[in-house]
Motif scaffolding. Structure first.
Motif, PDB file in Angstrom:
ATOM      1  N   GLN A   1      30.118  22.227  39.406  1.00 40.02           N
ATOM      2  CA  GLN A   1      29.962  23.635  39.010  1.00 40.02           C
ATOM      3  C   GLN A   1      30.703  24.520  39.993  1.00 40.02           C
ATOM      4  O   GLN A   1      30.485  24.434  41.187  1.00 40.02           O
ATOM      5  CB  GLN A   1      28.474  23.990  38.981  1.00 40.02           C
ATOM      6  N   VAL A   2      31.571  25.376  39.464  1.00 39.91           N
ATOM      7  CA  VAL A   2      32.301  26.290  40.343  1.00 39.91           C
ATOM      8  C   VAL A   2      31.348  27.332  40.892  1.00 39.91           C
ATOM      9  O   VAL A   2      30.445  27.799  40.195  1.00 39.91           O
ATOM     10  CB  VAL A   2      33.473  26.935  39.581  1.00 39.91           C
ATOM     11  N   GLN A   3      31.528  27.688  42.147  1.00 39.81           N
ATOM     12  CA  GLN A   3      30.702  28.694  42.790  1.00 39.81           C
ATOM     13  C   GLN A   3      31.572  29.815  43.336  1.00 39.81           C
ATOM     14  O   GLN A   3      32.754  29.623  43.587  1.00 39.81           O
ATOM     15  CB  GLN A   3      29.861  28.063  43.897  1.00 39.81           C
ATOM     16  N   PHE A   4      30.956  30.977  43.523  1.00 41.00           N
ATOM     17  CA  PHE A   4      31.693  32.177  43.928  1.00 41.00           C
ATOM     18  C   PHE A   4      31.002  32.854  45.102  1.00 41.00           C
ATOM     19  O   PHE A   4      29.771  32.916  45.145  1.00 41.00           O
ATOM     20  CB  PHE A   4      31.782  33.164  42.763  1.00 41.00           C
ATOM     21  N   VAL A   5      31.808  33.391  46.010  1.00 36.28           N
ATOM     22  CA  VAL A   5      31.300  34.179  47.127  1.00 36.28           C
ATOM     23  C   VAL A   5      32.027  35.516  47.118  1.00 36.28           C
ATOM     24  O   VAL A   5      33.237  35.583  47.377  1.00 36.28           O
ATOM     25  CB  VAL A   5      31.503  33.460  48.470  1.00 36.28           C
ATOM     26  N   GLU A   6      31.259  36.578  46.828  1.00 39.85           N
ATOM     27  CA  GLU A   6      31.829  37.917  46.763  1.00 39.85           C
ATOM     28  C   GLU A   6      31.695  38.602  48.115  1.00 39.85           C
ATOM     29  O   GLU A   6      30.720  38.374  48.841  1.00 39.85           O
ATOM     30  CB  GLU A   6      31.109  38.756  45.704  1.00 39.85           C
ATOM     31  N   SER A  21      36.621  41.028  47.205  1.00 36.18           N
ATOM     32  CA  SER A  21      37.214  39.703  47.118  1.00 36.18           C
ATOM     33  C   SER A  21      36.182  38.728  46.597  1.00 36.18           C
ATOM     34  O   SER A  21      34.981  38.890  46.828  1.00 36.18           O
ATOM     35  CB  SER A  21      37.701  39.230  48.490  1.00 36.18           C
ATOM     36  N   CYS A  22      36.653  37.700  45.922  1.00 37.94           N
ATOM     37  CA  CYS A  22      35.771  36.664  45.405  1.00 37.94           C
ATOM     38  C   CYS A  22      36.461  35.325  45.612  1.00 37.94           C
ATOM     39  O   CYS A  22      37.507  35.056  44.999  1.00 37.94           O
ATOM     40  CB  CYS A  22      35.483  36.883  43.937  1.00 37.94           C
ATOM     41  N   ALA A  23      35.861  34.516  46.461  1.00 38.08           N
ATOM     42  CA  ALA A  23      36.394  33.181  46.729  1.00 38.08           C
ATOM     43  C   ALA A  23      35.674  32.168  45.839  1.00 38.08           C
ATOM     44  O   ALA A  23      34.439  32.139  45.791  1.00 38.08           O
ATOM     45  CB  ALA A  23      36.196  32.827  48.194  1.00 38.08           C
ATOM     46  N   MET A  28      40.116  23.815  40.115  1.00 31.93           N
ATOM     47  CA  MET A  28      40.537  24.206  38.769  1.00 31.93           C
ATOM     48  C   MET A  28      40.703  25.710  38.606  1.00 31.93           C
ATOM     49  O   MET A  28      40.907  26.193  37.504  1.00 31.93           O
ATOM     50  CB  MET A  28      39.502  23.715  37.757  1.00 31.93           C
ATOM     51  N   PHE A  29      40.636  26.446  39.703  1.00 34.19           N
ATOM     52  CA  PHE A  29      40.588  27.906  39.644  1.00 34.19           C
ATOM     53  C   PHE A  29      41.723  28.489  38.812  1.00 34.19           C
ATOM     54  O   PHE A  29      41.513  29.407  38.027  1.00 34.19           O
ATOM     55  CB  PHE A  29      40.623  28.478  41.060  1.00 34.19           C
ATOM     56  N   ALA A  30      42.905  27.986  38.973  1.00 35.03           N
ATOM     57  CA  ALA A  30      44.063  28.551  38.284  1.00 35.03           C
ATOM     58  C   ALA A  30      43.917  28.499  36.763  1.00 35.03           C
ATOM     59  O   ALA A  30      44.565  29.266  36.052  1.00 35.03           O
ATOM     60  CB  ALA A  30      45.334  27.826  38.713  1.00 35.03           C
ATOM     61  N   ARG A  31      43.065  27.646  36.266  1.00 29.18           N
ATOM     62  CA  ARG A  31      42.897  27.504  34.819  1.00 29.18           C
ATOM     63  C   ARG A  31      41.843  28.443  34.246  1.00 29.18           C
ATOM     64  O   ARG A  31      41.703  28.556  33.034  1.00 29.18           O
ATOM     65  CB  ARG A  31      42.507  26.065  34.473  1.00 29.18           C
ATOM     66  N   TYR A  32      41.074  29.081  35.155  1.00 29.90           N
ATOM     67  CA  TYR A  32      39.943  29.879  34.689  1.00 29.90           C
ATOM     68  C   TYR A  32      40.349  31.310  34.360  1.00 29.90           C
ATOM     69  O   TYR A  32      41.111  31.941  35.093  1.00 29.90           O
ATOM     70  CB  TYR A  32      38.852  29.943  35.754  1.00 29.90           C
ATOM     71  N   ASP A  33      39.794  31.827  33.267  1.00 29.19           N
ATOM     72  CA  ASP A  33      39.794  33.267  33.043  1.00 29.19           C
ATOM     73  C   ASP A  33      38.639  33.835  33.866  1.00 29.19           C
ATOM     74  O   ASP A  33      37.501  33.383  33.731  1.00 29.19           O
ATOM     75  CB  ASP A  33      39.585  33.589  31.569  1.00 29.19           C
ATOM     76  N   ASN A  76      42.504  30.555  45.678  1.00 29.10           N
ATOM     77  CA  ASN A  76      41.276  30.484  44.863  1.00 29.10           C
ATOM     78  C   ASN A  76      40.485  31.791  44.936  1.00 29.10           C
ATOM     79  O   ASN A  76      39.251  31.790  45.053  1.00 29.10           O
ATOM     80  CB  ASN A  76      40.378  29.328  45.323  1.00 29.10           C
ATOM     81  N   THR A  77      41.179  32.911  44.874  1.00 29.70           N
ATOM     82  CA  THR A  77      40.530  34.204  45.089  1.00 29.70           C
ATOM     83  C   THR A  77      40.934  35.197  44.005  1.00 29.70           C
ATOM     84  O   THR A  77      42.098  35.257  43.604  1.00 29.70           O
ATOM     85  CB  THR A  77      40.891  34.762  46.472  1.00 29.70           C
ATOM     86  N   VAL A  78      39.951  35.978  43.577  1.00 26.76           N
ATOM     87  CA  VAL A  78      40.196  37.100  42.680  1.00 26.76           C
ATOM     88  C   VAL A  78      39.780  38.372  43.401  1.00 26.76           C
ATOM     89  O   VAL A  78      38.805  38.374  44.162  1.00 26.76           O
ATOM     90  CB  VAL A  78      39.459  36.914  41.331  1.00 26.76           C
TER      91      VAL A  78
END
Length: 114
Positions: A1-6, A21-23, A28-33, A76-78
């Motif tokens: 399960q992908v996890q996020f840290v804002e 920022s969100c790490a 697989m990050f590049a494939r995610y919307d 791996n950041t948005v």
């Protein structure tokens, strides 16, 4: 399960700016919307903006022209650049998949107040 840290939230005066920022974990990050959501006190969580794996973006009307979403797949950041902030932007901001499951990170508090 992908996890996020804002991160990156804080207290800012009306008209000010913040960059969130969100790490994300995993390979697989590049494939995610991806998307940013927010939840104000007493209100339901709402979609703020999203970005597809190909870079197409969506913004809710209330933030168009003020917020910018971007991503760095190598990190791996948005990101969410927020300018001309208003008191009504006050909320806890979360990142997640554009179609999220049950998992949510801890979010980051954004408070816009003089």
């Amino acid at each position: 399960q992908v996890q996020f840290v804002e991160s990156g939230g804080g207290l800012v005066q009306p008209g000010g700016s913040l960059r969130l920022s969100c790490a994300a974990s995993g390979s697989m990050f590049a494939r995610y919307d991806m998307a940013w959501y927010r939840q104000a006190p007493g209100k339901q969580r709402e979609l703020v903006t999203s970005i597809t794996s190909g870079g197409s973006t969506y913004y809710r009307d209330s933030v168009k022209g003020r917020f910018t979403i971007s991503r760095d797949n190598a990190k791996n950041t948005v990101y969410l650049q927020m300018n001309r902030l208003k008191p009504e932007d006050t909320a806890v901001y979360y990142c997640n998949l554009r179609r999220p499951g049950d998992y949510w990170g801890q979010g980051t508090q954004v408070t816009v107040s003089s």
